[in-house]
Design an enzyme around this catalytic site. Structure first.
Site, PDB file in Angstrom:
ATOM      1  N   SER A  91      -3.559  -5.466   8.686  1.00 32.53           N
ATOM      2  CA  SER A  91      -3.459  -4.007   8.690  1.00 32.53           C
ATOM      3  C   SER A  91      -4.779  -3.347   9.050  1.00 32.53           C
ATOM      4  O   SER A  91      -4.846  -2.119   9.148  1.00 32.53           O
ATOM      5  CB  SER A  91      -2.992  -3.508   7.314  1.00 32.53           C
ATOM      6  OG  SER A  91      -1.704  -3.999   7.031  1.00 32.53           O
TER       7      SER A  91
ATOM      8  N   ASP B 172       1.582   1.631  12.043  1.00 30.28           N
ATOM      9  CA  ASP B 172       2.667   2.591  12.214  1.00 30.28           C
ATOM     10  C   ASP B 172       2.669   3.199  13.598  1.00 30.28           C
ATOM     11  O   ASP B 172       3.402   4.149  13.857  1.00 30.28           O
ATOM     12  CB  ASP B 172       2.557   3.702  11.165  1.00 30.28           C
ATOM     13  CG  ASP B 172       2.696   3.174   9.748  1.00 30.28           C
ATOM     14  OD1 ASP B 172       3.546   2.299   9.528  1.00 30.28           O
ATOM     15  OD2 ASP B 172       1.951   3.632   8.870  1.00 30.28           O
TER      16      ASP B 172
ATOM     17  N   LYS C 178      -1.138 -10.713   7.127  1.00 31.81           N
ATOM     18  CA  LYS C 178      -0.700  -9.341   7.395  1.00 31.81           C
ATOM     19  C   LYS C 178      -1.950  -8.583   7.778  1.00 31.81           C
ATOM     20  O   LYS C 178      -2.805  -8.292   6.945  1.00 31.81           O
ATOM     21  CB  LYS C 178      -0.037  -8.707   6.172  1.00 31.81           C
ATOM     22  CG  LYS C 178       0.386  -7.250   6.388  1.00 31.81           C
ATOM     23  CD  LYS C 178       1.020  -6.672   5.129  1.00 31.81           C
ATOM     24  CE  LYS C 178       1.519  -5.248   5.333  1.00 31.81           C
ATOM     25  NZ  LYS C 178       0.454  -4.237   5.341  1.00 31.81           N
TER      26      LYS C 178
ATOM     27  N   TYR D  68      -3.448 -10.768   3.079  1.00 34.09           N
ATOM     28  CA  TYR D  68      -3.291  -9.352   3.437  1.00 34.09           C
ATOM     29  C   TYR D  68      -4.677  -8.781   3.693  1.00 34.09           C
ATOM     30  O   TYR D  68      -5.484  -8.637   2.777  1.00 34.09           O
ATOM     31  CB  TYR D  68      -2.576  -8.641   2.294  1.00 34.09           C
ATOM     32  CG  TYR D  68      -2.281  -7.159   2.484  1.00 34.09           C
ATOM     33  CD1 TYR D  68      -2.478  -6.505   3.690  1.00 34.09           C
ATOM     34  CD2 TYR D  68      -1.778  -6.411   1.416  1.00 34.09           C
ATOM     35  CE1 TYR D  68      -2.195  -5.160   3.836  1.00 34.09           C
ATOM     36  CE2 TYR D  68      -1.486  -5.064   1.556  1.00 34.09           C
ATOM     37  CZ  TYR D  68      -1.704  -4.441   2.761  1.00 34.09           C
ATOM     38  OH  TYR D  68      -1.420  -3.108   2.901  1.00 34.09           O
TER      39      TYR D  68
ATOM     40  N   GLY E 263       0.214  -4.775  10.744  1.00 32.26           N
ATOM     41  CA  GLY E 263       0.392  -3.701   9.782  1.00 32.26           C
ATOM     42  C   GLY E 263       0.002  -2.378  10.407  1.00 32.26           C
ATOM     43  O   GLY E 263      -1.117  -1.897  10.223  1.00 32.26           O
TER      44      GLY E 263
ATOM     45  N   THR F 125       0.822  -1.204   0.000  1.00 27.88           N
ATOM     46  CA  THR F 125       0.000   0.000   0.000  1.00 27.88           C
ATOM     47  C   THR F 125       0.863   1.263   0.000  1.00 27.88           C
ATOM     48  O   THR F 125       0.675   2.151  -0.838  1.00 27.88           O
ATOM     49  CB  THR F 125      -0.938  -0.001   1.215  1.00 27.88           C
ATOM     50  OG1 THR F 125      -1.780  -1.167   1.142  1.00 27.88           O
ATOM     51  CG2 THR F 125      -1.827   1.236   1.216  1.00 27.88           C
TER      52      THR F 125
END
Length: 308
Positions: free
Chosen positions: A179, A204, A177, A147, A202, A56
């Site tokens: 996210s 930040d 994954k 994902y 996933g 992404t």
């Protein structure tokens, strides 16, 4: 049969942390292949062991099949043993994803991952598994991650149900994954088959909450490498106070991104400012940032200080 065949992938586990690199573009929009070696060195020097390529943040869905193949080849070459490559092969249709999966197998990546086609959405977990089975089956020799990024794809199917249904249907499925933003869904995924399925976070920013569920490998923006490493080191040593302080700092950095809308164009610009690398602009339909925004963002990052 799937259960037996899956044993060959039992020892595959991602360790450390995974960078989700932005694709370096020239200012005319072409991929800047001159940057890949420098980029790979930066990631390895900032505590990343893997790169999640053409995902992404990389704007993989805005690249042609040929560009994605060349990008994958460039990352494999630039990594040169310094990084392991998990290649995202998801597209808007299964056949293109199968083509990318076969190419991935041919060039020697370490694993592949795919989101489901989402213009036409699978209606339930069974249909997601059918889609993933078709894609994973095109590269049966490679470990495969589903994902899940529901706020982008609009596919709000419980990922733990996908793993349960896929367990006996996709021999090379090794995990997910995750996210999507629902922590409980990620937790449920860890309970399906802990010895086989690995959950990659996933995110930040939400590292410490994931640790409490036993999920400790992130796929994250490339400017988070050293901060995550310090957080994980503090957490593993039992230094809760330091871990919380580092998590607060990570959240503060993520809040700077959020202040400007949290888009990929902001995150990519942040990485350019923090790393000193010119990795170029984003592609339409993502908007380029204005000079005013850039200057304000740079001021905020200067005030934040070092991410080392």
């Amino acid at each position: 049969m799937a259960g037996h065949n899956s044993k060959k992938f039992e020892k595959f586990k991602v360790t450390g942390s995974v960078a989700a690199p932005f694709t370096p573009f020239r200012h005319n929009g072409e991929i800047n292949f001159d940057k890949f070696e420098e980029y790979a060195n930066y990631l390895r020097n900032h505590h990343f062991q893997y790169a999640f390529v053409n995902g992404t943040l990389a704007e993989g869905m805005s690249m042609t099949l040929e560009e994605r193949k060349k990008s994958a080849e460039a990352w494999v070459k630039a990594s040169n043993g310094k990084l392991r490559i998990i290649l995202h092969v998801g597209t808007s249709n299964i056949r293109d994803s199968q083509e990318l999966a076969r190419h991935a197998s041919a060039i020697g990546v370490d694993a592949i991952a795919s989101l489901s086609p989402s213009f036409f959405k699978p209606a339930n977990a069974e249909m997601v598994v059918e889609c993933m089975s078709e894609i994973a089956g095109a590269a049966p020799d490679l470990p495969f991650f589903y994902y899940c990024i529901n706020f982008v794809t609009g596919i709000y199917v419980d990922p733990s149900k996908v793993l349960k249904r896929a367990r006996d249907k996709i021999p090379n499925l090794v995990g997910i994954k995750h996210s999507s933003r629902e922590l409980n869904n990620a937790h449920n995924c860890t309970l399906v088959d802990p010895n086989r399925f690995q959950v990659l976070m996933g995110t930040d920013s939400q590292f410490l909450p994931y640790f409490t569920y036993g999920i400790d490998v992130p796929v994250t923006a490339p400017y988070m490498g050293t901060l995550f490493y310090k957080l994980k080191t503090a957490y593993d040593s039992g230094d809760t106070k330091s871990a919380q302080a580092i998590q607060n700092r990570i959240l503060e950095l993520n809040n700077i991104r959020g202040k400007y809308g949290a888009g990929i164009e902001i995150a990519k610009t942040m990485f350019g400012i923090i790393s000193g690398m010119d990795i170029g602009p984003v592609r339409l339909p993502i908007s380029k940032i204005t000079t005013e925004t850039y200057n304000s963002l740079k001021k905020d990052l200067n005030e934040f200080g070092s991410v080392e």
